[in-house]
Scaffold this motif. Structure first.
Motif, PDB file in Angstrom:
ATOM      1  N   THR A 148       0.459  -1.513   0.075  1.00 16.13           N
ATOM      2  CA  THR A 148       0.542   0.332  -0.018  1.00 16.13           C
ATOM      3  C   THR A 148       0.675   1.729   0.176  1.00 16.13           C
ATOM      4  O   THR A 148       0.110   2.219  -0.182  1.00 16.13           O
ATOM      5  N   SER A 149       2.578   0.854   0.194  1.00 13.35           N
ATOM      6  CA  SER A 149       2.870   2.414   0.607  1.00 13.35           C
ATOM      7  C   SER A 149       3.601   2.097  -1.019  1.00 13.35           C
ATOM      8  O   SER A 149       3.799   3.716  -0.947  1.00 13.35           O
ATOM      9  N   ALA A 150       3.762   1.503  -2.068  1.00 11.03           N
ATOM     10  CA  ALA A 150       4.239   1.963  -3.517  1.00 11.03           C
ATOM     11  C   ALA A 150       2.822   2.331  -4.210  1.00 11.03           C
ATOM     12  O   ALA A 150       2.282   2.072  -3.943  1.00 11.03           O
ATOM     13  N   GLY A 151       3.837   3.145  -5.597  1.00  2.86           N
ATOM     14  CA  GLY A 151       2.536   3.334  -6.084  1.00  2.86           C
ATOM     15  C   GLY A 151       2.787   2.242  -7.744  1.00  2.86           C
ATOM     16  O   GLY A 151       1.564   2.259  -7.962  1.00  2.86           O
ATOM     17  N   VAL A 152       3.717   1.237  -7.023  1.00  2.00           N
ATOM     18  CA  VAL A 152       2.796   0.025  -8.648  1.00  2.00           C
ATOM     19  C   VAL A 152       3.595  -1.217  -7.422  1.00  2.00           C
ATOM     20  O   VAL A 152       4.725  -1.355  -6.655  1.00  2.00           O
ATOM     21  N   MET A 153       2.972  -2.776  -7.712  1.00  6.16           N
ATOM     22  CA  MET A 153       2.907  -3.413  -7.032  1.00  6.16           C
ATOM     23  C   MET A 153       3.472  -4.597  -8.764  1.00  6.16           C
ATOM     24  O   MET A 153       2.582  -4.635  -9.635  1.00  6.16           O
ATOM     25  N   LEU A 154       3.982  -5.506  -8.775  1.00  2.00           N
ATOM     26  CA  LEU A 154       4.470  -5.800  -9.369  1.00  2.00           C
ATOM     27  C   LEU A 154       4.613  -7.917  -9.477  1.00  2.00           C
ATOM     28  O   LEU A 154       5.479  -8.017  -8.299  1.00  2.00           O
ATOM     29  N   LEU A 155       3.865  -8.530  -9.549  1.00  2.00           N
ATOM     30  CA  LEU A 155       3.905  -9.584  -9.136  1.00  2.00           C
ATOM     31  C   LEU A 155       4.092 -10.381 -10.450  1.00  2.00           C
ATOM     32  O   LEU A 155       3.996 -10.211 -12.276  1.00  2.00           O
ATOM     33  N   GLN A 156       3.939 -12.089 -10.271  1.00  2.00           N
ATOM     34  CA  GLN A 156       3.918 -13.115 -11.192  1.00  2.00           C
ATOM     35  C   GLN A 156       3.469 -14.609 -10.222  1.00  2.00           C
ATOM     36  O   GLN A 156       2.549 -14.436  -9.775  1.00  2.00           O
ATOM     37  N   LEU A 157       4.146 -15.303 -10.940  1.00  2.00           N
ATOM     38  CA  LEU A 157       3.188 -16.690 -10.280  1.00  2.00           C
ATOM     39  C   LEU A 157       3.987 -18.110 -10.573  1.00  2.00           C
ATOM     40  O   LEU A 157       3.124 -18.817 -10.385  1.00  2.00           O
ATOM     41  N   GLU A 158       5.233 -18.036  -9.359  1.00  2.00           N
ATOM     42  CA  GLU A 158       6.112 -18.483  -9.194  1.00  2.00           C
ATOM     43  C   GLU A 158       5.275 -19.001  -7.506  1.00  2.00           C
ATOM     44  O   GLU A 158       6.188 -20.158  -6.896  1.00  2.00           O
ATOM     45  N   LEU A 159       3.938 -18.159  -7.246  1.00  2.00           N
ATOM     46  CA  LEU A 159       3.757 -17.885  -5.775  1.00  2.00           C
ATOM     47  C   LEU A 159       2.369 -18.676  -5.757  1.00  2.00           C
ATOM     48  O   LEU A 159       1.469 -19.056  -6.894  1.00  2.00           O
ATOM     49  N   PRO A 160       2.118 -19.800  -4.539  1.00  2.00           N
ATOM     50  CA  PRO A 160       0.540 -19.916  -4.462  1.00  2.00           C
ATOM     51  C   PRO A 160      -0.546 -18.820  -4.924  1.00  2.00           C
ATOM     52  O   PRO A 160      -0.490 -17.850  -4.564  1.00  2.00           O
ATOM     53  N   MET A 161      -0.789 -19.005  -5.896  1.00  2.00           N
ATOM     54  CA  MET A 161      -2.330 -18.213  -6.682  1.00  2.00           C
ATOM     55  C   MET A 161      -3.218 -17.352  -5.498  1.00  2.00           C
ATOM     56  O   MET A 161      -2.752 -16.302  -5.568  1.00  2.00           O
ATOM     57  N   PRO A 162      -3.819 -18.228  -4.216  1.00  2.37           N
ATOM     58  CA  PRO A 162      -4.061 -17.649  -3.540  1.00  2.37           C
ATOM     59  C   PRO A 162      -3.665 -16.207  -2.653  1.00  2.37           C
ATOM     60  O   PRO A 162      -4.053 -15.398  -2.406  1.00  2.37           O
ATOM     61  N   ALA A 163      -1.976 -16.519  -2.863  1.00  2.00           N
ATOM     62  CA  ALA A 163      -1.572 -14.997  -1.693  1.00  2.00           C
ATOM     63  C   ALA A 163      -1.570 -14.280  -3.101  1.00  2.00           C
ATOM     64  O   ALA A 163      -1.314 -12.722  -2.815  1.00  2.00           O
ATOM     65  N   VAL A 164      -1.733 -14.432  -4.532  1.00  2.00           N
ATOM     66  CA  VAL A 164      -1.171 -14.044  -5.442  1.00  2.00           C
ATOM     67  C   VAL A 164      -2.279 -12.880  -5.639  1.00  2.00           C
ATOM     68  O   VAL A 164      -2.675 -11.546  -5.644  1.00  2.00           O
ATOM     69  N   LEU A 165      -3.355 -13.396  -5.278  1.00  2.00           N
ATOM     70  CA  LEU A 165      -4.621 -12.998  -5.885  1.00  2.00           C
ATOM     71  C   LEU A 165      -5.303 -11.892  -3.784  1.00  2.00           C
ATOM     72  O   LEU A 165      -5.742 -11.101  -4.327  1.00  2.00           O
ATOM     73  N   GLU A 166      -4.517 -12.542  -2.325  1.00  2.00           N
ATOM     74  CA  GLU A 166      -4.253 -11.106  -2.310  1.00  2.00           C
ATOM     75  C   GLU A 166      -4.035  -9.902  -2.046  1.00  2.00           C
ATOM     76  O   GLU A 166      -4.179  -8.309  -2.100  1.00  2.00           O
ATOM     77  N   ALA A 167      -2.433 -10.234  -2.679  1.00  2.00           N
ATOM     78  CA  ALA A 167      -1.898  -8.966  -2.973  1.00  2.00           C
ATOM     79  C   ALA A 167      -2.334  -8.060  -3.748  1.00  2.00           C
ATOM     80  O   ALA A 167      -2.759  -6.897  -3.795  1.00  2.00           O
ATOM     81  N   ALA A 168      -2.725  -8.839  -4.852  1.00  2.00           N
ATOM     82  CA  ALA A 168      -3.630  -8.141  -6.127  1.00  2.00           C
ATOM     83  C   ALA A 168      -4.534  -7.413  -5.393  1.00  2.00           C
ATOM     84  O   ALA A 168      -4.788  -5.824  -5.539  1.00  2.00           O
ATOM     85  N   ARG A 169      -5.628  -8.085  -4.781  1.00  2.00           N
ATOM     86  CA  ARG A 169      -6.922  -7.550  -4.586  1.00  2.00           C
ATOM     87  C   ARG A 169      -6.204  -6.180  -3.604  1.00  2.00           C
ATOM     88  O   ARG A 169      -7.112  -4.782  -3.477  1.00  2.00           O
ATOM     89  N   ILE A 170      -5.493  -6.553  -2.230  1.00  2.00           N
ATOM     90  CA  ILE A 170      -5.040  -5.440  -1.460  1.00  2.00           C
ATOM     91  C   ILE A 170      -4.210  -4.054  -2.494  1.00  2.00           C
ATOM     92  O   ILE A 170      -4.899  -2.534  -2.329  1.00  2.00           O
ATOM     93  N   ALA A 171      -3.061  -4.486  -3.367  1.00  2.00           N
ATOM     94  CA  ALA A 171      -3.281  -2.694  -4.180  1.00  2.00           C
ATOM     95  C   ALA A 171      -3.717  -2.835  -5.062  1.00  2.00           C
ATOM     96  O   ALA A 171      -3.814  -1.143  -5.044  1.00  2.00           O
TER      97      ALA A 171
END
Length: 331
Positions: free
Chosen positions: A141-164
């Motif tokens: 939340t303190s960053a202007g941009v968040m970068l994701l890939q798919l080498e992590l579990p999908m539930p964690a990726v989804l939660e990061a995307a929701r928060i951002a």
């Protein structure tokens, strides 16, 4: 007509990479071993890797204030990653040390002709949970941009995307390695950066030419209201956005010796430059130049610095943005 290079405005500085760590243990041999065979190799390299780490490294070298969120073991590999992050000035306060599960490893075997086979053991990467993401949400939340890939579990990726998404942080997804993408995730993204192979895997068919690649990308952009940047190797990249021209960005032509890190360099530099307020054409142009430098180097962690990218562009007699040409207009 909307500008194809418009992405949501970045209101805060800084980039957060939510991603993986994989210690690469690379064995080199004349050929791949046969089943049951013990083969004597001629070289070995150990190097920190993983798409998340590689992209964070590239972003930091592009000049962006960069943080990383992920999981490492408490083993020596984890210590080596933390030292590498610190050496690049990357904030690792969001990196969790896992006392139960070791640091992820990749074990490629590379034949003399360049063919490779890889065993990847995610280990602590697979333990990253939505609770971990929520606990360290401030990094996002303190960053202007968040970068994701798919080498992590999908539930964690989804939660990061929701928060951002809820915080107004620009969400960039590099959808690699290939995995089926839920519509929920795509709807939370602002920019996605697949290569042409990943795009074809989603579509379930291999496009015959760049026109068909563009058509698949345009459909994805229109369906989810996002910008799609498809990398197409030495042919450059294609940019697709809803109700906008499909635009090709030319590549920087070099003699490649190792193409493995090009995609991570491109994504890291692109995200970094957008986080620092660069317009999309300039960000793509410089990311393309950085990727071109990377393929001229062997081994991991080959992403260039800002000064090296500047020097490359100056010697090439080019500005930061290669030639842009409109391929067609979407209907």
């Amino acid at each position: 007509m909307p500008d194809p290079f418009t992405v949501p405005e970045v209101s805060r500085a800084g980039l957060c990479v939510v991603g993986s760590f994989m210690m690469d243990l690379i064995a080199y041999a004349e050929r791949q071993p046969r089943p049951g065979e013990t083969l004597i190799g001629y070289d070995f390299v150990q190097a920190p890797g993983g798409k998340g780490f590689n992209q964070a490294l590239a972003a930091a070298r592009a000049g962006a204030p960069t943080s990383m969120l992920g999981r490492l073991g408490t083993d020596s590999f984890g210590d080596e990653f933390l030292a590498a992050l610190g050496a690049e000035g990357i904030d690792c306060s969001g990196v969790i040390r896992d006392e139960k599960t070791g640091t992820g490893v990749g074990h490629p075997t590379v034949a003399r002709d360049g063919q490779n086979a890889i065993v990847v053991v995610p280990r602590s990467n697979s333990s990253l949970t939505p609770d971990d993401i929520r606990e360290h949400r401030c990094a996002i939340t303190s960053a202007g941009v968040m970068l994701l890939q798919l080498e992590l579990p999908m539930p964690a990726v989804l939660e990061a995307a929701r928060i951002a998404h809820e915080a107004g942080t620009l969400v960039i997804l590099n959808p690699a390695p290939f995995s089926p993408l839920p519509d929920e995730l795509l709807d939370l993204c602002d920019v996605i950066v697949p290569n042409e192979v990943e795009l074809a895997q989603w579509a379930g068919r291999r496009p015959a030419d760049d026109g068909q690649v563009a058509e698949l990308a345009q459909n994805l952009a229109d369906d989810h209201g996002l910008t799609v940047i498809v990398t197409i190797g030495d042919r450059g990249s294609l940019i697709c956005a809803p109700m906008s021209p499909i635009t090709r960005v030319g590549a920087h032509h070099v003699t490649a010796v190792d193409t493995v890190g090009a995609g991570d360099t491109f994504c890291g530099h692109l995200a970094a430059l957008l986080s620092m307020g660069s317009a999309l054409p300039r960000a793509i142009g410089r990311a393309s130049a950085a990727a071109a430098i990377t393929v001229t180097r062997r081994g991991g962690n080959a992403s260039p610095t800002t000064a090296e990218t500047d020097d490359f562009l100056a010697k090439a007699g080019q500005g930061p943005t290669p030639l842009l040409t409109t391929a067609r207009t979407s209907s």
